[in-house]
Design a protein around this motif. Structure first.
Motif, PDB file in Angstrom:
ATOM      1  N   ARG A  54     -26.678  25.065  -6.658  1.00 41.30           N
ATOM      2  CA  ARG A  54     -25.879  23.944  -6.172  1.00 41.30           C
ATOM      3  C   ARG A  54     -26.098  22.764  -7.111  1.00 41.30           C
ATOM      4  O   ARG A  54     -27.222  22.469  -7.491  1.00 41.30           O
ATOM      5  N   HIS A  55     -25.004  22.099  -7.488  1.00 45.78           N
ATOM      6  CA  HIS A  55     -25.094  20.917  -8.345  1.00 45.78           C
ATOM      7  C   HIS A  55     -24.302  19.799  -7.680  1.00 45.78           C
ATOM      8  O   HIS A  55     -23.154  20.005  -7.280  1.00 45.78           O
ATOM      9  N   PHE A  56     -24.918  18.626  -7.533  1.00 46.88           N
ATOM     10  CA  PHE A  56     -24.285  17.473  -6.893  1.00 46.88           C
ATOM     11  C   PHE A  56     -24.004  16.407  -7.943  1.00 46.88           C
ATOM     12  O   PHE A  56     -24.908  15.998  -8.665  1.00 46.88           O
ATOM     13  N   ASP A  57     -22.752  15.947  -8.015  1.00 47.05           N
ATOM     14  CA  ASP A  57     -22.363  14.881  -8.940  1.00 47.05           C
ATOM     15  C   ASP A  57     -21.851  13.719  -8.089  1.00 47.05           C
ATOM     16  O   ASP A  57     -20.837  13.841  -7.407  1.00 47.05           O
ATOM     17  N   TYR A  58     -22.582  12.596  -8.130  1.00 46.33           N
ATOM     18  CA  TYR A  58     -22.248  11.428  -7.313  1.00 46.33           C
ATOM     19  C   TYR A  58     -21.501  10.397  -8.144  1.00 46.33           C
ATOM     20  O   TYR A  58     -21.972   9.999  -9.204  1.00 46.33           O
ATOM     21  N   SER A  59     -20.342   9.967  -7.660  1.00 44.73           N
ATOM     22  CA  SER A  59     -19.582   8.890  -8.269  1.00 44.73           C
ATOM     23  C   SER A  59     -19.281   7.899  -7.143  1.00 44.73           C
ATOM     24  O   SER A  59     -18.226   7.945  -6.522  1.00 44.73           O
ATOM     25  N   LEU A  60     -20.255   7.027  -6.853  1.00 47.10           N
ATOM     26  CA  LEU A  60     -20.183   6.148  -5.696  1.00 47.10           C
ATOM     27  C   LEU A  60     -20.275   4.692  -6.126  1.00 47.10           C
ATOM     28  O   LEU A  60     -20.926   4.365  -7.118  1.00 47.10           O
ATOM     29  N   ALA A  61     -19.649   3.817  -5.354  1.00 47.02           N
ATOM     30  CA  ALA A  61     -19.714   2.376  -5.606  1.00 47.02           C
ATOM     31  C   ALA A  61     -19.724   1.660  -4.262  1.00 47.02           C
ATOM     32  O   ALA A  61     -19.203   2.169  -3.265  1.00 47.02           O
ATOM     33  N   THR A  62     -20.305   0.473  -4.224  1.00 51.23           N
ATOM     34  CA  THR A  62     -20.273  -0.334  -3.012  1.00 51.23           C
ATOM     35  C   THR A  62     -19.200  -1.411  -3.160  1.00 51.23           C
ATOM     36  O   THR A  62     -18.818  -1.781  -4.265  1.00 51.23           O
ATOM     37  N   ASP A  63     -18.732  -1.913  -2.021  1.00 53.14           N
ATOM     38  CA  ASP A  63     -17.724  -2.971  -2.078  1.00 53.14           C
ATOM     39  C   ASP A  63     -18.364  -4.286  -2.540  1.00 53.14           C
ATOM     40  O   ASP A  63     -19.566  -4.361  -2.757  1.00 53.14           O
ATOM     41  N   GLU A  64     -17.554  -5.314  -2.694  1.00 49.77           N
ATOM     42  CA  GLU A  64     -18.033  -6.585  -3.244  1.00 49.77           C
ATOM     43  C   GLU A  64     -19.101  -7.235  -2.368  1.00 49.77           C
ATOM     44  O   GLU A  64     -19.932  -7.985  -2.862  1.00 49.77           O
ATOM     45  N   GLU A  65     -19.094  -6.945  -1.062  1.00 52.91           N
ATOM     46  CA  GLU A  65     -20.112  -7.501  -0.168  1.00 52.91           C
ATOM     47  C   GLU A  65     -21.381  -6.653  -0.165  1.00 52.91           C
ATOM     48  O   GLU A  65     -22.358  -6.983   0.476  1.00 52.91           O
ATOM     49  N   GLY A  66     -21.352  -5.533  -0.867  1.00 52.79           N
ATOM     50  CA  GLY A  66     -22.523  -4.657  -0.928  1.00 52.79           C
ATOM     51  C   GLY A  66     -22.727  -3.807   0.311  1.00 52.79           C
ATOM     52  O   GLY A  66     -23.806  -3.274   0.527  1.00 52.79           O
ATOM     53  N   GLY A  67     -21.687  -3.661   1.117  1.00 50.47           N
ATOM     54  CA  GLY A  67     -21.836  -2.915   2.364  1.00 50.47           C
ATOM     55  C   GLY A  67     -21.263  -1.515   2.320  1.00 50.47           C
ATOM     56  O   GLY A  67     -21.981  -0.531   2.296  1.00 50.47           O
ATOM     57  N   GLU A  68     -19.949  -1.438   2.293  1.00 52.72           N
ATOM     58  CA  GLU A  68     -19.255  -0.156   2.364  1.00 52.72           C
ATOM     59  C   GLU A  68     -19.406   0.627   1.066  1.00 52.72           C
ATOM     60  O   GLU A  68     -19.178   0.098  -0.010  1.00 52.72           O
ATOM     61  N   ILE A  69     -19.777   1.895   1.197  1.00 49.41           N
ATOM     62  CA  ILE A  69     -19.871   2.778   0.029  1.00 49.41           C
ATOM     63  C   ILE A  69     -18.611   3.622  -0.025  1.00 49.41           C
ATOM     64  O   ILE A  69     -18.173   4.158   0.990  1.00 49.41           O
ATOM     65  N   ASP A  70     -18.030   3.733  -1.215  1.00 52.58           N
ATOM     66  CA  ASP A  70     -16.829   4.543  -1.391  1.00 52.58           C
ATOM     67  C   ASP A  70     -16.997   5.353  -2.663  1.00 52.58           C
ATOM     68  O   ASP A  70     -17.779   5.009  -3.541  1.00 52.58           O
ATOM     69  N   GLY A  71     -16.264   6.419  -2.778  1.00 56.65           N
ATOM     70  CA  GLY A  71     -16.321   7.230  -3.984  1.00 56.65           C
ATOM     71  C   GLY A  71     -16.194   8.703  -3.666  1.00 56.65           C
ATOM     72  O   GLY A  71     -15.671   9.088  -2.631  1.00 56.65           O
ATOM     73  N   THR A  72     -16.697   9.507  -4.575  1.00 54.76           N
ATOM     74  CA  THR A  72     -16.584  10.958  -4.457  1.00 54.76           C
ATOM     75  C   THR A  72     -17.927  11.613  -4.738  1.00 54.76           C
ATOM     76  O   THR A  72     -18.653  11.197  -5.637  1.00 54.76           O
ATOM     77  N   ILE A  73     -18.227  12.642  -3.974  1.00 53.01           N
ATOM     78  CA  ILE A  73     -19.357  13.523  -4.265  1.00 53.01           C
ATOM     79  C   ILE A  73     -18.746  14.883  -4.571  1.00 53.01           C
ATOM     80  O   ILE A  73     -17.989  15.425  -3.764  1.00 53.01           O
TER      81      ILE A  73
END
Length: 85
Positions: A54-73
């Motif tokens: 299994r290989h996990f590739d994380y492409s995640l970012a937080t919103d400007e307030e540093g709260g919500e995480i969005d992206g793709t795993i």
């Protein structure tokens, strides 16, 4: 949040199938080493395999307030081909 799962037989150049899930379904289970999976390839043919890696590739970012995480795993499951039952 999106999770993309690639079903890739270890001796083949391209994944047999790719499935992308978004929303609440992203809480789904990701198979562990030794588990078996069944799915349909891009041509609609059923396949079965044992998870050998299994290989996990994380492409995640937080919103400007540093709260919500969005992206793709992206999870690549390396498979050893099994007979379809």
């Amino acid at each position: 949040m999106r999770i993309a799962i690639l079903f890739h037989f270890f001796n083949e150049p391209k994944p047999a199938a790719t499935t992308v899930a978004e929303g609440p379904i992203t809480d789904m289970l990701v198979p562990l080493l030794g588990d078996t999976v069944c799915h349909r390839d891009a041509h609609g043919s059923r396949f079965r395999g044992a998870v050998v890696g299994r290989h996990f590739d994380y492409s995640l970012a937080t919103d400007e307030e540093g709260g919500e995480i969005d992206g793709t795993i992206t999870v690549t499951l390396s498979l050893s081909r099994l007979q379809v039952q």
